[in-house]
Design an enzyme around this catalytic site. Structure first.
Site, PDB file in Angstrom:
ATOM      1  N   LYS A  39      26.846 -26.689  51.974  1.00  0.00           N
ATOM      2  CA  LYS A  39      27.261 -27.424  50.728  1.00  0.00           C
ATOM      3  C   LYS A  39      26.337 -27.710  49.294  1.00  0.00           C
ATOM      4  O   LYS A  39      25.334 -27.574  50.020  1.00  0.00           O
ATOM      5  CB  LYS A  39      27.207 -28.539  51.278  1.00  0.00           C
ATOM      6  CG  LYS A  39      29.008 -28.897  52.676  1.00  0.00           C
ATOM      7  CD  LYS A  39      29.894 -29.198  52.341  1.00  0.00           C
ATOM      8  CE  LYS A  39      30.906 -28.675  53.589  1.00  0.00           C
ATOM      9  NZ  LYS A  39      31.804 -29.341  53.652  1.00  0.00           N
TER      10      LYS A  39
ATOM     11  N   PRO B 159      28.579 -34.286  52.096  1.00  0.00           N
ATOM     12  CA  PRO B 159      27.442 -34.999  52.970  1.00  0.00           C
ATOM     13  C   PRO B 159      27.211 -35.393  52.551  1.00  0.00           C
ATOM     14  O   PRO B 159      26.429 -36.428  51.330  1.00  0.00           O
ATOM     15  CB  PRO B 159      26.479 -34.001  53.504  1.00  0.00           C
ATOM     16  CG  PRO B 159      27.483 -32.603  52.826  1.00  0.00           C
ATOM     17  CD  PRO B 159      27.990 -32.728  51.738  1.00  0.00           C
TER      18      PRO B 159
END
Length: 115
Positions: free
Chosen positions: A34, A2
């Site tokens: 994540k 990300p």
């Protein structure tokens, strides 16, 4: 992987930038699910921005991720990033846009290859 790219018309000093980078990294990792080791945050301060015809404090963000995004996640991300900007830079959440991109693995490069 990300990646959050933030732009604001507020000049950002080093201490505040470090706080924002740290807080945003933790928030993005937690909300998307994540590892922090893959999260990248870019902070661009002092960028000329007009919003609603004024140059009052404002910000724009783009968050790119391979999966993990969707309506409820995006809402949480928008709220959390807006709160960080409000707390650290005094930017009202009504003067902040964020755009979300869910991309395929082959559209994001890393370590000389793609994900």
């Amino acid at each position: 992987m990300p990646t959050l790219n933030l732009f604001t018309n507020i000049p950002v000093d080093t201490v505040v930038a470090s706080d924002i980078l740290r807080d945003a990294t933790k928030a993005v990792a937690k909300i998307i699910g994540k590892p922090e080791s893959y999260v990248m945050i870019l902070l661009n301060g002092g960028v000329p921005i007009a919003f609603a015809g004024t140059e009052e404090p404002a910000a724009y963000g783009e968050l790119i991720s391979i999966g993990g995004l969707g309506p409820s996640v995006n809402g949480k991300l928008s709220s959390t990033i807006a709160e960080i900007l409000q707390t650290k830079l005094y930017i009202d959440s009504s003067r902040f846009y964020i755009k979300f991109y869910d991309v395929q693995r082959s559209f994001f490069g890393f370590n000389g290859s793609t994900f």
